[in-house]
Design an enzyme around this catalytic site. Structure first.
Site, PDB file in Angstrom:
ATOM      1  N   GLU A   1     -90.799 -76.750 -46.389  1.00 48.68           N
ATOM      2  CA  GLU A   1     -91.744 -76.960 -45.283  1.00 48.68           C
ATOM      3  C   GLU A   1     -91.839 -78.421 -44.852  1.00 48.68           C
ATOM      4  O   GLU A   1     -91.962 -78.718 -43.657  1.00 48.68           O
ATOM      5  CB  GLU A   1     -93.116 -76.431 -45.676  1.00 48.68           C
ATOM      6  CG  GLU A   1     -93.195 -74.924 -45.816  1.00 48.68           C
ATOM      7  CD  GLU A   1     -92.700 -74.411 -47.156  1.00 48.68           C
ATOM      8  OE1 GLU A   1     -92.692 -73.184 -47.365  1.00 48.68           O
ATOM      9  OE2 GLU A   1     -92.312 -75.248 -48.010  1.00 48.68           O
TER      10      GLU A   1
ATOM     11  N   ASP B   1    -100.474 -60.757 -52.267  1.00 47.69           N
ATOM     12  CA  ASP B   1     -99.881 -61.897 -52.968  1.00 47.69           C
ATOM     13  C   ASP B   1    -100.885 -62.818 -53.645  1.00 47.69           C
ATOM     14  O   ASP B   1    -100.500 -63.777 -54.315  1.00 47.69           O
ATOM     15  CB  ASP B   1     -99.006 -62.704 -52.004  1.00 47.69           C
ATOM     16  CG  ASP B   1     -97.731 -61.950 -51.640  1.00 47.69           C
ATOM     17  OD1 ASP B   1     -97.251 -61.187 -52.487  1.00 47.69           O
ATOM     18  OD2 ASP B   1     -97.238 -62.125 -50.517  1.00 47.69           O
TER      19      ASP B   1
ATOM     20  N   ARG C   1     -98.727 -61.531 -35.281  1.00 44.80           N
ATOM     21  CA  ARG C   1     -97.435 -62.130 -35.639  1.00 44.80           C
ATOM     22  C   ARG C   1     -96.365 -61.765 -34.610  1.00 44.80           C
ATOM     23  O   ARG C   1     -95.578 -62.622 -34.183  1.00 44.80           O
ATOM     24  CB  ARG C   1     -96.995 -61.657 -37.027  1.00 44.80           C
ATOM     25  CG  ARG C   1     -97.879 -62.128 -38.151  1.00 44.80           C
ATOM     26  CD  ARG C   1     -97.322 -61.689 -39.498  1.00 44.80           C
ATOM     27  NE  ARG C   1     -97.329 -60.237 -39.645  1.00 44.80           N
ATOM     28  CZ  ARG C   1     -96.654 -59.577 -40.583  1.00 44.80           C
ATOM     29  NH1 ARG C   1     -95.893 -60.239 -41.435  1.00 44.80           N
ATOM     30  NH2 ARG C   1     -96.739 -58.262 -40.675  1.00 44.80           N
TER      31      ARG C   1
END
Length: 309
Positions: free
Chosen positions: A55, A114, A7
């Protein structure tokens, strides 16, 4: 082996690219501190567009920017980048062959906390099925950086799959889109392990396990899922007696499917380590999930031994 964040490498790469090319813009869907596009925001605030949790709007806006001559990098979690914005990606970006580059961050099971709603185990299948789309699945931070530059040079849409976990540095040399890359190769290899992304580390460890058993294994990185290097895999199949693929993605539409299609006229036996037809789930760590879904070095080595026997 020292590890580095894919990332962070993505954020650094688009920021550096933006310094070199004023036509590079970045768009984000409220996750810039996670995808690390926030680095671009800090360096080039006038070319950074925070779209919020929207998005579809992000991709549509990127399409407009691309149509006006910009190179638009969009980022979000992979599950949202490939799922929530699918219609806009297909109908506008891909059909129009627009210069939109999509970073699917926190891919696979890497967002372990998550659960299934945030774990993209089908994003490669979705994006690979879209005509005109190029799909990169980099193995480490350096390959992410080179994938970003390769994406910018391609005329048309590109999807870059980035994991949340830090990964060891394995790749060296040039990144050639559409080509398999040998990470551990040898003329006397009797089997080959092909992997991408986070599973490259497991593949390398599996080769060490096999070495202890007296089995020589080549390790190949599939840094490009589309266009897939069919010719390269067929050439490899002529040198080995077994091939095992490894990925943190569903076996449907992922590396296992791409490799099986490429090897349909080959006599070499093949097996895979991948996620079966099921969603992810939450866990205390990524390691727990990889173990639960059988995405381990031991599982890869066992598959290779079974094929050779």
């Amino acid at each position: 082996m020292e590890k580095y964040s894919q990332r962070l490498a993505y954020g650094e790469a688009i920021t550096a690219l933006g310094a070199e090319n004023p036509n590079v813009v970045a768009l984000e869907a409220d996750l810039g501190k996670s995808t690390m596009s926030s680095l671009f925001q800090a360096a080039h605030p006038d070319r950074y567009f925070e779209m919020g949790i929207a998005e579809a709007n992000m991709i549509s806006t990127a399409a407009g920017l691309a149509a006006s001559g910009k190179i638009a990098f969009c980022s979000s979690f992979a599950v949202f980048a490939s799922g929530r914005a699918y219609d806009q990606i297909r109908q506008t970006v891909a059909i129009g062959k627009l210069n939109v580059k999509i970073c699917g961050s926190s891919s696979g099971l890497s967002d372990f906390g998550d659960g299934s709603t945030h774990q993209a185990v089908e994003d490669i299948a979705i994006m690979s099925a879209i005509p005109n789309m190029t799909v990169f699945t980099p193995a480490d931070a350096d390959e992410v950086r080179k994938s970003v530059r390769a994406a910018a040079a391609i005329e048309g849409p590109v999807y870059i799959r980035v994991t949340r976990a830090d990964v060891p540095a394995y790749t060296k040399g040039d990144f050639i889109p559409g080509k398999l890359r040998a990470l551990k190769d040898r003329d006397d290899a009797v089997c080959a392990i092909i992997a991408h992304g986070i599973m490259v580390e497991a593949a390398m460890n599996a080769s060490d396990i096999l070495e202890e058993k007296g089995i020589k294994a080549a390790v190949i990185n599939a840094g490009t899922m589309k266009p897939f290097d069919t010719e390269g895999l067929l050439e490899l199949s002529k040198r080995v007696k077994a091939i095992v693929t490894a990925e943190d993605h569903s076996y449907i539409g992922g590396l296992a499917s791409h490799a099986a299609m490429a090897l349909r006229k080959s006599a070499v036996p093949m097996d895979y380590v991948a996620i079966r037809d099921r969603f992810g789930q939450s866990a205390h760590s990524l390691g727990d999930l990889l173990e639960h879904y059988g995405l381990t070095a031991g599982a890869i080595a066992d598959k290779a031994v079974a094929l050779l026997n």
